[in-house]
Write a protein that holds these residues in place. Structure first.
Motif, PDB file in Angstrom:
ATOM      1  N   ASP A  24       0.742  -0.990  -0.575  1.00 36.07           N
ATOM      2  CA  ASP A  24      -0.058  -0.471   0.332  1.00 36.07           C
ATOM      3  C   ASP A  24       1.021   1.322   0.041  1.00 36.07           C
ATOM      4  O   ASP A  24       1.069   2.040  -0.792  1.00 36.07           O
ATOM      5  CB  ASP A  24      -1.095   0.003   1.555  1.00 36.07           C
ATOM      6  CG  ASP A  24      -1.617   1.613   1.547  1.00 36.07           C
ATOM      7  OD1 ASP A  24      -2.867   1.180   0.796  1.00 36.07           O
ATOM      8  OD2 ASP A  24      -2.083   1.535   2.078  1.00 36.07           O
ATOM      9  N   ARG A  25       1.913   1.245   0.499  1.00 30.69           N
ATOM     10  CA  ARG A  25       2.965   2.485   1.416  1.00 30.69           C
ATOM     11  C   ARG A  25       4.015   1.850   1.171  1.00 30.69           C
ATOM     12  O   ARG A  25       4.081   0.745   2.172  1.00 30.69           O
ATOM     13  CB  ARG A  25       2.023   3.975   1.603  1.00 30.69           C
ATOM     14  CG  ARG A  25       1.687   3.414   2.974  1.00 30.69           C
ATOM     15  CD  ARG A  25       1.376   4.973   3.598  1.00 30.69           C
ATOM     16  NE  ARG A  25      -0.216   5.104   3.039  1.00 30.69           N
ATOM     17  CZ  ARG A  25      -0.969   6.013   2.749  1.00 30.69           C
ATOM     18  NH1 ARG A  25      -0.594   6.830   3.525  1.00 30.69           N
ATOM     19  NH2 ARG A  25      -2.180   6.205   2.460  1.00 30.69           N
ATOM     20  N   ASN A  38       3.018  -0.759   4.895  1.00 29.77           N
ATOM     21  CA  ASN A  38       2.400  -1.059   5.172  1.00 29.77           C
ATOM     22  C   ASN A  38       1.684  -2.171   3.474  1.00 29.77           C
ATOM     23  O   ASN A  38       2.089  -2.507   2.710  1.00 29.77           O
ATOM     24  CB  ASN A  38       1.233  -0.026   5.125  1.00 29.77           C
ATOM     25  CG  ASN A  38       0.637   0.575   6.219  1.00 29.77           C
ATOM     26  OD1 ASN A  38       1.937   0.807   6.885  1.00 29.77           O
ATOM     27  ND2 ASN A  38       0.527   1.684   6.730  1.00 29.77           N
ATOM     28  N   ILE A  40      -1.763  -5.030   1.933  1.00 31.55           N
ATOM     29  CA  ILE A  40      -3.229  -5.711   2.478  1.00 31.55           C
ATOM     30  C   ILE A  40      -2.202  -7.019   2.235  1.00 31.55           C
ATOM     31  O   ILE A  40      -2.128  -7.353   1.375  1.00 31.55           O
ATOM     32  CB  ILE A  40      -3.344  -4.991   0.696  1.00 31.55           C
ATOM     33  CG1 ILE A  40      -3.608  -3.362   0.926  1.00 31.55           C
ATOM     34  CG2 ILE A  40      -4.881  -5.610   1.259  1.00 31.55           C
ATOM     35  CD1 ILE A  40      -4.281  -3.391   2.150  1.00 31.55           C
ATOM     36  N   ASN A  80      -6.826  -7.206  13.665  1.00 35.81           N
ATOM     37  CA  ASN A  80      -7.465  -6.716  12.803  1.00 35.81           C
ATOM     38  C   ASN A  80      -8.250  -7.095  12.272  1.00 35.81           C
ATOM     39  O   ASN A  80      -8.317  -7.778  12.109  1.00 35.81           O
ATOM     40  CB  ASN A  80      -5.994  -6.650  11.292  1.00 35.81           C
ATOM     41  CG  ASN A  80      -5.898  -4.879  10.923  1.00 35.81           C
ATOM     42  OD1 ASN A  80      -7.027  -3.809  11.820  1.00 35.81           O
ATOM     43  ND2 ASN A  80      -5.763  -4.500  10.011  1.00 35.81           N
ATOM     44  N   ASP A  82      -9.668  -5.717   9.600  1.00 38.46           N
ATOM     45  CA  ASP A  82      -9.945  -5.259   8.284  1.00 38.46           C
ATOM     46  C   ASP A  82      -8.313  -6.514   7.207  1.00 38.46           C
ATOM     47  O   ASP A  82      -7.437  -6.901   8.533  1.00 38.46           O
ATOM     48  CB  ASP A  82      -9.761  -4.041   7.314  1.00 38.46           C
ATOM     49  CG  ASP A  82      -8.442  -3.605   8.046  1.00 38.46           C
ATOM     50  OD1 ASP A  82      -7.649  -3.936   8.363  1.00 38.46           O
ATOM     51  OD2 ASP A  82      -8.963  -2.558   8.643  1.00 38.46           O
ATOM     52  N   ARG A  83      -7.853  -5.778   6.256  1.00 37.60           N
ATOM     53  CA  ARG A  83      -6.656  -7.064   5.319  1.00 37.60           C
ATOM     54  C   ARG A  83      -5.832  -6.626   6.020  1.00 37.60           C
ATOM     55  O   ARG A  83      -4.256  -6.616   5.074  1.00 37.60           O
ATOM     56  CB  ARG A  83      -6.670  -7.008   4.041  1.00 37.60           C
ATOM     57  CG  ARG A  83      -8.334  -8.110   3.904  1.00 37.60           C
ATOM     58  CD  ARG A  83      -8.759  -8.402   3.031  1.00 37.60           C
ATOM     59  NE  ARG A  83      -8.944  -6.763   1.404  1.00 37.60           N
ATOM     60  CZ  ARG A  83      -8.486  -6.599   0.281  1.00 37.60           C
ATOM     61  NH1 ARG A  83      -7.191  -7.674  -0.320  1.00 37.60           N
ATOM     62  NH2 ARG A  83      -8.540  -5.855  -0.084  1.00 37.60           N
ATOM     63  N   TRP A  84      -5.394  -5.188   6.280  1.00 41.34           N
ATOM     64  CA  TRP A  84      -4.010  -4.376   6.771  1.00 41.34           C
ATOM     65  C   TRP A  84      -3.376  -4.445   7.940  1.00 41.34           C
ATOM     66  O   TRP A  84      -3.849  -4.709   8.803  1.00 41.34           O
ATOM     67  CB  TRP A  84      -4.644  -2.716   6.721  1.00 41.34           C
ATOM     68  CG  TRP A  84      -3.635  -1.431   7.427  1.00 41.34           C
ATOM     69  CD1 TRP A  84      -2.700  -0.852   6.514  1.00 41.34           C
ATOM     70  CD2 TRP A  84      -3.113  -1.424   8.263  1.00 41.34           C
ATOM     71  NE1 TRP A  84      -1.903  -0.524   7.348  1.00 41.34           N
ATOM     72  CE2 TRP A  84      -2.253  -0.318   7.888  1.00 41.34           C
ATOM     73  CE3 TRP A  84      -3.396  -1.857   9.096  1.00 41.34           C
ATOM     74  CZ2 TRP A  84      -1.617   0.351   9.237  1.00 41.34           C
ATOM     75  CZ3 TRP A  84      -2.517  -1.221  10.839  1.00 41.34           C
ATOM     76  CH2 TRP A  84      -1.951  -0.866  10.461  1.00 41.34           C
ATOM     77  N   GLN A  86       0.945  -3.532   8.918  1.00 43.67           N
ATOM     78  CA  GLN A  86       1.965  -2.973   9.337  1.00 43.67           C
ATOM     79  C   GLN A  86       3.507  -3.437   9.301  1.00 43.67           C
ATOM     80  O   GLN A  86       3.006  -3.829  10.743  1.00 43.67           O
ATOM     81  CB  GLN A  86       2.155  -1.629  10.084  1.00 43.67           C
ATOM     82  CG  GLN A  86       3.372  -0.383  10.100  1.00 43.67           C
ATOM     83  CD  GLN A  86       2.894   1.240  10.635  1.00 43.67           C
ATOM     84  OE1 GLN A  86       2.589   0.653  11.687  1.00 43.67           O
ATOM     85  NE2 GLN A  86       2.006   2.055   9.496  1.00 43.67           N
TER      86      GLN A  86
END
Length: 287
Positions: A24-25, A38, A40, A80, A82-84, A86
């Protein structure tokens, strides 16, 4: 006027090679000696029920050395929904401009009624003062207590209150004075709360060595989540606690409480992999 850009955000919205993760970033800091990734998770269904926890994360840097993450989220304290994820690599001896590979070991939690990781407690107001998971988890405790009733009983008749707490502890095989101590702390914390607000709270005494209880959610008869907030009082060993659950309205008996508990059938360790990750260069920019 000179300005220093301390970090550079690098956005990538496509897979790099064949992987189970999508970047993602990426942040590059301290001359590329610290990086944050980050990503997914592409390959798992993750939602309010199925959650993930990162157990470890390692990478092979551009020199072929294996480095371990200094921090990773979600961890055992924050699962978590969701799928994120770090991953953070801090204070490396040399700058990192690329990673040959990234490996993230996670615990994937998929609770169902069939695997006994999802327990539904119907009509909770009829089940005060009882260990409601004794059959499924004999070594754990989950006891709902009526905050308003107990506080007012103690105010009116301390002897009767003391006798009731002793009976609750004895009936549920709780160590003597364990619930009593938690109750005293709860009364102190909420001593200025009016009765109208106390009626909107429930107390839950929990014994959970191993911290397998991952989520406690309250729903009304239509399936709407009623949880508004809460407060936790932990024992020194962090194996037991008193949770004060708060709601916007007075709890009703037609509500239900859903309890999510990890066990061998509902958890699985999975390793996610990614290769050939380019790290953006952290530069100082002057004007």
């Amino acid at each position: 006027m000179k300005k220093t850009l301390f970090f550079l955000i690098y956005l990538l919205f496509q897979n790099i090679g064949h992987s189970q993760l999508t970047i993602d970033r990426i942040w590059a800091l301290n001359g590329n000696k610290s990086i944050t990734i980050n990503a997914i998770v592409d390959t798992l269904e993750i939602n309010e029920t199925n959650t993930i926890e990162i157990l470890s994360a390692t990478a092979k840097n551009n020199d072929g050395q294996i480095i371990k993450s200094s921090e990773a989220y979600p961890d055992m304290y924050y699962h978590n929904f969701d799928r994120w994820i770090q991953i953070i690599f801090k204070s490396q001896p040399k700058p990192i401009y690329s990673l040959d590979s990234l490996k993230v070991k996670i615990k994937y939690f998929t609770p169902t009624e069939e695997n006994k990781s999802l327990i539904t407690i119907n009509n909770p107001l009829e089940k005060f003062n009882l260990n409601l998971i004794e059959n499924e988890y004999p070594k754990k405790k989950f006891i709902i207590l009526d905050f308003y009733t107990l506080k007012n009983l103690k105010k009116k008749n301390k002897k009767e209150y003391k006798t009731l707490i002793e009976k609750i502890e004895e009936r549920n095989k709780v160590a003597k004075d364990s619930i009593a101590l938690f109750m005293n702390m709860a009364f102190q914390e909420y001593k200025k709360i009016p009765n109208s607000e106390l009626k909107k709270k429930l107390l839950i005494y929990i014994e959970d060595e191993g911290r397998q209880i991952q989520k406690i959610a309250t729903y009304d008869k239509n399936g709407m989540n009623m949880d508004f907030g809460g407060y936790y009082i932990w024992s020194k060993s962090y194996t037991s606690l008193l949770q004060i659950k708060s709601y916007n309205s007075i709890p009703e008996n037609n509500w239900m409480i859903k309890l999510y508990i990890e066990n061998e059938k509902s958890t699985k360790e999975i390793e996610l992999k990614m290769e050939n990750i380019v790290i953006p260069e952290n530069k100082k920019i002057t004007h």
